[in-house]
Design an enzyme around this catalytic site. Sequence first.
Site, PDB file in Angstrom:
ATOM      1  CG  ASP A 210      -1.991  -1.056   1.151  1.00 34.01           C
ATOM      2  OD1 ASP A 210      -2.092  -1.711   0.099  1.00 34.01           O
ATOM      3  OD2 ASP A 210      -2.737  -1.219   2.139  1.00 34.01           O
TER       4      ASP A 210
ATOM      5  CE  LYS B 169     -10.524  -4.973  -1.357  1.00 34.07           C
ATOM      6  NZ  LYS B 169     -10.488  -3.909  -0.352  1.00 34.07           N
ATOM      7  N   GLY B 170      -6.206 -10.104   0.564  1.00 34.79           N
ATOM      8  CA  GLY B 170      -5.876 -11.462   0.989  1.00 34.79           C
ATOM      9  C   GLY B 170      -4.885 -11.451   2.148  1.00 34.79           C
TER      10      GLY B 170
ATOM     11  CG  LEU C 250     -24.361  -2.768   8.663  1.00 32.71           C
ATOM     12  CD1 LEU C 250     -25.407  -2.834   9.765  1.00 32.71           C
ATOM     13  CD2 LEU C 250     -25.036  -2.510   7.312  1.00 32.71           C
ATOM     14  N   GLY C 251     -19.815  -0.763   8.438  1.00 32.54           N
ATOM     15  CA  GLY C 251     -18.840   0.202   8.961  1.00 32.54           C
ATOM     16  C   GLY C 251     -18.945   0.286  10.475  1.00 32.54           C
TER      17      GLY C 251
ATOM     18  N   GLY D 135     -12.514  -3.917   6.973  1.00 38.34           N
ATOM     19  CA  GLY D 135     -13.307  -5.032   6.449  1.00 38.34           C
ATOM     20  C   GLY D 135     -12.483  -6.319   6.431  1.00 38.34           C
ATOM     21  CG  ASP D 136      -9.094  -6.532   4.089  1.00 36.95           C
ATOM     22  OD1 ASP D 136     -10.008  -7.001   3.382  1.00 36.95           O
ATOM     23  OD2 ASP D 136      -8.296  -5.681   3.690  1.00 36.95           O
TER      24      ASP D 136
ATOM     25  CE  LYS E 101      -1.415   0.982  17.789  1.00 35.89           C
ATOM     26  NZ  LYS E 101      -1.454  -0.349  18.358  1.00 35.89           N
TER      27      LYS E 101
END
Length: 299
Positions: free
Chosen positions: A17, A44-45, A214-215, A244-245, A278
């Site tokens: 990233d 994501k993985g 839903l966040g 989400g991950d 973080k």
Amino acid sequence: MKGMSILITVVGSINMDLIVKVKNIPVQGETILGQEFATSPGGKGANQAVAAARLDGDVRMIGCVGEDVFGSELKSHLHYENVNVSNIRNVPNTSTGVANVIISNNDNRIIVVPGANYELKKAAITALKDTISYSNMVVIQLEILPETVQTVVEICHEKNVPIILNPAPAEHFDKQLMSKINFLTPNENECRQIFNMEMKDALEMYPNQLIVTLGKEGAQYFDGQNHVKISGFPTKAIDTTGAGDTFNGALAFALVNKYDLSDAVLFANAAASLSVEKQGAQTGMPKKEDVEKRIAFSG
Ligand code: RIB
């Protein structure tokens, strides 16, 4: 692998990233000065693998990186995080996947260039059929080729291995896969994009299978009779990348450890709420005792 422990196999992307912090997003043709830049392990993985491993899961990752600096750095990092990397292939003449993460006003926009992630082909998955078959849970997302996802789902279905499919990004999700997977975990936008109907109606079509995140509000599913909304935990978000991950990695960990679905979703919500405190997708991913503390302190 840790002795006779319960194996979670994650099939998916591994990215570096490239994080840029800006006050405002530039408009077309504009050049602006940003505030900060950092590189941080993502994809994501890989994020889902690290999330489950931090919780003390026994995790194996199947994926590809390029033969470049990012690739070796990311593979060593996964190893350091106790993820088994023996099925991560170094692909020559291809760059490791990268994600440009633009953070502005505590929200993020991400552009992913798949690179080596798209070199994880059907043949490689078929060759790893045995490894996949003896997993207690498989977790997969959509930053790899659709045919690769399809092959993994087919193997899991044939061999009765439970699978969580996190349809992110949602554009290539094939709804036919619903008949072969155990859990689908879109966020609200992805749910709308996939099912093209009200969330409530989609949830009712797939009881105990479709779990919509839903966040900060938590997550929701339909248990066959009632809509079950499991609230999120109060948190001070610094960077929501990877939340989400973390949810998916923690959900896999909880489910293989025999939590019932509502407790597993609660556990995953608590883990996700800690992860956003973080900067960086993986930095804030919690250990099991931190998740348990957050649940205990919430009453
Ligand atoms: O879900 C967050 C991840 O999406 C980031 O780490 C980035 O690599 C993209 O894949």
